[in-house]
Design an enzyme around this catalytic site. Structure first.
Site, short mmCIF file in Angstrom:
data_model
loop_
_atom_site.label_atom_id
_atom_site.label_comp_id
_atom_site.label_asym_id
_atom_site.label_seq_id
_atom_site.Cartn_x
_atom_site.Cartn_y
_atom_site.Cartn_z
N MET A 54 6.17 -4.18 -13.70
CA MET A 54 6.20 -2.73 -13.89
C MET A 54 6.41 -2.38 -15.36
SD MET A 54 8.66 -1.73 -10.69
CE MET A 54 8.52 -2.58 -9.12
N HIS A 72 1.41 -8.33 -8.91
CA HIS A 72 1.20 -6.93 -8.54
C HIS A 72 1.48 -6.08 -9.78
CE1 HIS A 72 2.66 -3.29 -5.95
NE2 HIS A 72 1.56 -3.02 -6.62
C1 DX5 Z 1 7.54 -1.89 -4.79
C2 DX5 Z 1 7.02 -3.33 -4.81
C3 DX5 Z 1 7.32 -4.07 -3.53
C4 DX5 Z 1 8.82 -4.13 -3.18
C5 DX5 Z 1 9.03 -4.89 -1.90
O1 DX5 Z 1 7.04 -1.20 -5.91
O2 DX5 Z 1 5.64 -3.35 -5.02
O3 DX5 Z 1 6.79 -5.40 -3.66
O4 DX5 Z 1 9.51 -4.76 -4.22
O5 DX5 Z 1 10.42 -4.87 -1.61
P1 DX5 Z 1 10.91 -4.34 -0.16
O6 DX5 Z 1 10.33 -5.33 0.83
O7 DX5 Z 1 12.41 -4.40 -0.26
O8 DX5 Z 1 10.36 -2.97 0.01
ZN ZN Z 2 4.70 -5.30 -4.90
#
Ligand code: DX5
Ligand code: ZN
Length: 216
Positions: free
Chosen positions: A35, A64
């Site tokens: 991020m 991601h």
């Molecule tokens: C949110 C992320 C997800 C998140 C998943 O922006 O992309 O991958 O970290 O964590 P949980 O399963 O706790 O929602």
């Molecule tokens: Zn994610």
């Protein structure tokens, strides 16, 4: 069902150990939540921890990219050893250009769609994709409440993919646990990301992953 724990919830002081522990616990992929503090209101990391853990794990690494300019940082994730590289269709960069660049780099291209983005936004890009990530929460943080409309949206994406005749994964990312995984699989998801449910499970990673698999 492919289970991909989100490293966002891992102990960042012991990432290599965590990667090995997750592999021993039966995880299939590792999910890296990158991020930039601009595309989402949170700043986590770039390619560095991905590179650091690459030699400690034989699992598939899915990066991601919750960042505004994924094209600008793509080379770093390729060099770090990310296997599947996923940008958001809502990012500033052109999605088609990004997907073609990932494929050209010999990696597997994916696109994520946030909760407010309709499924058909990706329809014309399906031929370029190895995976579509349907966000179960607004991107930026782990531990959020699952958005129920994600189940129907997953079914819509599955219909789009089936119409294309291509083999494309559907990953659901955010808020997934034992109370929704079965409905998501029935709707067509075949990759599940889990942060909180796995890392905060009282009986450990293997128990959490087994519980998820038992419900697929
Ligand atoms: C949110 C992320 C997800 C998140 C998943 O922006 O992309 O991958 O970290 O964590 P949980 O399963 O706790 O929602
Ligand atoms: Zn994610």
């Amino acid at each position: 069902m492919i289970i991909a724990p989100s490293m966002l919830v891992a102990d960042f002081a012991r990432l290599g150990e965590e990667a090995r522990a997750l592999e021993d616990a039966g995880a299939d992929w590792l999910h890296w939540d990158c991020m930039d503090g601009h595309f989402v209101p949170n700043l986590t990391h770039g390619a560095l921890p991905v590179r650091a853990c690459r030699e400690h794990s034989s699992l598939v690494f899915n990066a991601h990219l919750m960042i505004s300019q994924p094209l600008r940082y793509l080379d770093g994730f390729v060099e770090a050893g990310a296997d599947i590289i996923c940008a958001h269709i809502e990012a500033e960069d052109d999605a088609r250009e990004f997907l073609e660049a990932v494929r050209h780099a010999g990696r597997r291209p994916a696109l994520a769609i946030s909760p407010d983005t309709p499924a058909d936004r990706v329809a014309e890009l399906v031929p370029l994709l190895d995976m579509i990530t349907v966000m179960g929460v607004h991107p930026g943080f782990a531990g959020q409440e699952f958005i129920e409309g994600t189940v129907e949206k997953t079914a819509e994406v599955r219909r789009l993919i089936d119409e294309s005749g291509r083999q494309v994964h559907i990953q659901v990312d955010g808020g997934v646990g034992t109370e929704n995984i079965r409905r998501l699989c029935e709707a067509g998801a075949d990759v599940i990301v889990s942060g909180s449910f796995v890392f905060r499970h009282p009986d450990g990673y293997a128990a959490a992953i087994s519980q998820l698999r038992a419900l697929e």
